[in-house]
Design a protein around this motif. Structure first.
Motif, PDB file in Angstrom:
ATOM      1  N   TYR A 114       0.877  -1.128  -0.010  1.00 15.95           N
ATOM      2  CA  TYR A 114      -0.170  -0.422   0.130  1.00 15.95           C
ATOM      3  C   TYR A 114       0.842   1.173   0.112  1.00 15.95           C
ATOM      4  O   TYR A 114       0.598   2.244  -0.623  1.00 15.95           O
TER       5      TYR A 114
ATOM      6  N   TRP B 264       1.262   3.890  -2.760  1.00 18.17           N
ATOM      7  CA  TRP B 264       0.272   5.430  -2.361  1.00 18.17           C
ATOM      8  C   TRP B 264       2.086   6.379  -3.215  1.00 18.17           C
ATOM      9  O   TRP B 264       1.694   7.402  -4.049  1.00 18.17           O
TER      10      TRP B 264
ATOM     11  N   GLN C 228       0.686   6.095  -7.023  1.00 11.75           N
ATOM     12  CA  GLN C 228       0.175   7.116  -7.528  1.00 11.75           C
ATOM     13  C   GLN C 228       0.982   8.663  -8.365  1.00 11.75           C
ATOM     14  O   GLN C 228       0.905   9.307  -8.732  1.00 11.75           O
TER      15      GLN C 228
ATOM     16  N   ALA D 284      -5.331   8.371  -8.892  1.00 12.01           N
ATOM     17  CA  ALA D 284      -5.217   8.358  -7.754  1.00 12.01           C
ATOM     18  C   ALA D 284      -5.795   8.828  -6.634  1.00 12.01           C
ATOM     19  O   ALA D 284      -6.069   7.977  -5.140  1.00 12.01           O
ATOM     20  N   GLY D 285      -7.486   9.634  -7.264  1.00 11.53           N
ATOM     21  CA  GLY D 285      -8.883   9.302  -6.586  1.00 11.53           C
ATOM     22  C   GLY D 285      -8.827   7.985  -6.681  1.00 11.53           C
ATOM     23  O   GLY D 285      -9.857   7.434  -5.332  1.00 11.53           O
TER      24      GLY D 285
ATOM     25  N   TRP E 276      -8.186   5.255  -6.918  1.00  7.48           N
ATOM     26  CA  TRP E 276      -7.041   4.361  -5.327  1.00  7.48           C
ATOM     27  C   TRP E 276      -7.407   5.442  -4.055  1.00  7.48           C
ATOM     28  O   TRP E 276      -7.139   4.000  -3.393  1.00  7.48           O
ATOM     29  N   TRP E 277      -7.654   5.687  -3.904  1.00 11.33           N
ATOM     30  CA  TRP E 277      -7.625   6.459  -2.570  1.00 11.33           C
ATOM     31  C   TRP E 277      -8.610   5.739  -1.526  1.00 11.33           C
ATOM     32  O   TRP E 277      -9.249   5.139  -0.886  1.00 11.33           O
TER      33      TRP E 277
ATOM     34  N   HIS F  96     -10.381   3.096   0.879  1.00 13.07           N
ATOM     35  CA  HIS F  96     -11.085   3.426   2.021  1.00 13.07           C
ATOM     36  C   HIS F  96     -12.884   3.522   1.468  1.00 13.07           C
ATOM     37  O   HIS F  96     -12.942   2.526   2.629  1.00 13.07           O
TER      38      HIS F  96
END
Length: 127
Positions: free
Chosen positions: A62, A66, A69, A95-96, A98-99, A103
């Protein structure tokens, strides 16, 4: 049962690897004199995305995700100018995603645990 966070994150990274691969081909077509550099850089990013998807069994996967990204967004600034903002946009979009996957995956894990505890409590009280 599969870990939803890992499945979502791995799917994102594999999809990102495909997009980076095709973006690499487009960048080499737009900027012939830098073909070798773009092919090597794009190939490394594709391999890192796939490798990272395999490393998601640990926290290091993880963290690498990041870092990837950030690198992919930054790669938009080294491609030909005609392609620059498209690449930055693609990087920011992934990236969005991925985030969001991280979550949503964590939320699904928590809800699964709550349901499992509720079922265990219920079956314990019936016995």
């Amino acid at each position: 049962m599969r870990n939803p966070k890992r499945v979502l994150a791995a799917s994102t990274l594999v999809s990102e690897a495909l997009v980076v691969f095709f973006a690499t081909l487009a960048a080499t077509a737009l900027h012939r004199e830098e073909q070798g550099r773009y092919l090597v850089a794009g190939g490394v990013l594709v391999l890192l995305c796939v490798l990272c998807a395999g490393l998601l069994r640990s926290r290091a996967g993880y963290v690498l995700g990041w870092a990837l990204q950030v690198v992919i967004v930054a790669s938009g600034f080294v491609v030909p100018e005609a392609f620059r903002w498209t690449m930055v946009g693609i990087g920011v979009a992934f990236a969005g995603i991925w985030w969001g996957c991280l979550h949503i995956g964590e939320r699904v894990e928590r809800e699964r645990e709550q349901v499992a505890r509720g079922l265990a409590d219920r079956s314990g009280s019936e016995g």
